[in-house]
Design an enzyme around this catalytic site. Sequence first.
Site, short mmCIF file in Angstrom:
data_model
loop_
_atom_site.label_atom_id
_atom_site.label_comp_id
_atom_site.label_asym_id
_atom_site.label_seq_id
_atom_site.Cartn_x
_atom_site.Cartn_y
_atom_site.Cartn_z
N ASP A 159 7.06 -21.06 41.29
CA ASP A 159 6.40 -20.78 40.03
C ASP A 159 5.13 -21.61 40.06
OD1 ASP A 159 5.92 -19.88 37.37
OD2 ASP A 159 6.71 -21.77 36.61
N ASP A 187 9.87 -24.43 34.59
CA ASP A 187 9.17 -24.08 35.83
C ASP A 187 10.15 -23.95 36.99
OD1 ASP A 187 6.20 -24.87 34.81
OD2 ASP A 187 7.68 -26.37 34.20
N GLU A 218 5.53 -15.98 42.31
CA GLU A 218 5.15 -15.17 41.16
C GLU A 218 3.66 -14.85 41.21
OE1 GLU A 218 5.05 -15.74 36.36
OE2 GLU A 218 6.83 -16.48 37.42
#
Length: 160
Positions: free
Chosen positions: A7, A140, A67
């Site tokens: 992330d 996160d 991501e």
Amino acid sequence: MRIIGIDPGTGILGFGVIDAKQGGYRLVTAGVIKTPAHTPLDERLAEIFDGLTEIIAETKPEVMSIEKLFFARNVTTAISVAHARGVAMLTGHKAGLVISEYTPLQIKQTLTGYGKADKKQIQEMVRLNLGLSQVPKPDDCADALAAAITHAATTRLGVV
């Protein structure tokens, strides 16, 4: 298959490493790389590179699932996160990992079946998929694990 999920972020970069097998998923390790605010960007990116290099060397994943960026509002934040994302992808590439990218929508749909799921729903599905007693913290870290689970689920289904 061992997967590291990322992330991306400059201040906090989440990571999560899982093993994906026929019977499901197993947490290997997860956490965050934090860089101090008001530190020059090049130093922050170097810390991310060094931290990820160490994590990859220790855990030996085969794949990095990261991501994709989606920002509708703050361009400055998007650029900063893009720098961190680039460093993470370069780190994975240099380590010989296969890099796979997923949008937030793909991650939400894979984990919950609903593209507009909220953070709490995603976190709960991460907890359930990994058989954990608690939701991984901070957010996160849970988001990084969601990216890893998404790759495992989509490759298992032959989507990738």
